[in-house]
Write an enzyme that holds these catalytic residues in place. Sequence first.
Site, PDB file in Angstrom:
ATOM      1  CB  CYS A   1      -0.945  -0.079   1.214  1.00  0.00           C
ATOM      2  SG  CYS A   1      -2.387   0.995   1.131  1.00  0.00           S
ATOM      3  CB  THR A   2       0.521   4.661   1.352  1.00  0.00           C
ATOM      4  OG1 THR A   2      -0.069   4.268   2.588  1.00  0.00           O
ATOM      5  CG2 THR A   2      -0.581   5.041   0.373  1.00  0.00           C
TER       6      THR A   2
END
Lengths: 240, 240
Positions: free
Chosen positions: A106-107
Amino acid sequence: MIPHGAHLQIGSLLFEGIDQIDLTGPFEVLSRIPNATYRIYGKTAAPVRDLKGLRLTPDASLADAPPLDVLHVPGGYGQEALMDDAEVLGWIRRQAAGACSIFSVCTGALICGAAGLLKGRRATTHWSAFHLLPLFGAIPVDERVVVDGAWIFAAGVTAGIDGALRLAAELRGDEVAQAIQLHMVYAPEPPFNSGTPETAPAVILEQARRSVRAITAQREQTAQRVAAKLGIAVPAAGAE
Amino acid sequence: MIPHGAHLQIGSLLFEGIDQIDLTGPFEVLSRIPNATYRIYGKTAAPVRDLKGLRLTPDASLADAPPLDVLHVPGGYGQEALMDDAEVLGWIRRQAAGACSIFSVCTGALICGAAGLLKGRRATTHWSAFHLLPLFGAIPVDERVVVDGAWIFAAGVTAGIDGALRLAAELRGDEVAQAIQLHMVYAPEPPFNSGTPETAPAVILEQARRSVRAITAQREQTAQRVAAKLGIAVPAAGAE
């Protein structure tokens, strides 16, 4: 694939404001890799809260981590606070330099970008942050799991489960990953087809874009500032 | 579907030796249901460890839980210790009696069985414990997610994610569940087709059966003893 004889040190980064399943999805896989020590590391050993309040406790602090063979960097809104955090970014840089695998979920990719590790690398991240990857010199690849040399990138949130199984296969072979998949009964049957911007109903996607607008604007500002500091030429970024 | 106006109290049971993703998979969904309070309840408020060591902390003790609208009962090897636990079983019985939805994940179904709640109910659980369901008077249904009236049963481990999205749709409508699915980027791409006994390679399944043999034998003994105590006629059980 690493020889089965070699013991592996596997470590996940845990931080305040993580999206918990970026950690706990992969945990189910990483904690079952044979002949390995798996630990969770935080800035301190104190408990933190995920962005929806789940309390998670590191096994040890960053300073107490051994040199890792496998480094796992999850994401979540709390990623923003790490983009200028010299201690965390330095730790990621040092650990990544010695690791045989680096696994971004993800981030978490933005944190790795802020550590200066994405230049020229094929990478992915959550769809809401995908357009920020070039700011860190990365080549964005719109796939759920992207493998680039020692790096594995999982896109948003639950993609970490798919990425972790890929990682298990790279580390210990397909049969180990398949055994873990059977334990997890990972034969998903999502009740809707709404898991990506491409498949979600238009009204749902619109709502979702509105709900991430503030964090996305903030991430854009931060990414541009950090990229400038890193000396990466910044192309004009536009929100997706 | 519950009227949006009605605030929901949602609670998960947390216990020592849980399989963490039975909790954390659904957490990602349950914590995002609109107009709801979601809390995690343990025998005490002290941290516990999942069966692979993840430290998880309840928000409050069972005694401090309000009457719940939605009760979530996860599984894991630690389920065994709850099969005779009058405090936990009594709490589950009382909460289930008042709840509009009861959500069992994995071997959480055995705990619900020990609470006497499965008689005549269509249910499922982890494949390694599936043959034990009739001991509790349940009708085993070999599907990933089984809905029976107010009950939703998710089969093994990661099936909790699919079950939680079904639950979100039942509680708040399809669009809410679809929005959560998009946030989670839940468009799974398992790298292997090894998630069920039917699809796993034979050698992997054999290994897996061996690795759960001890816990399965123990669960059989416990289930027979508890079923006898509940006064349920016990058919001859054979391991799958």
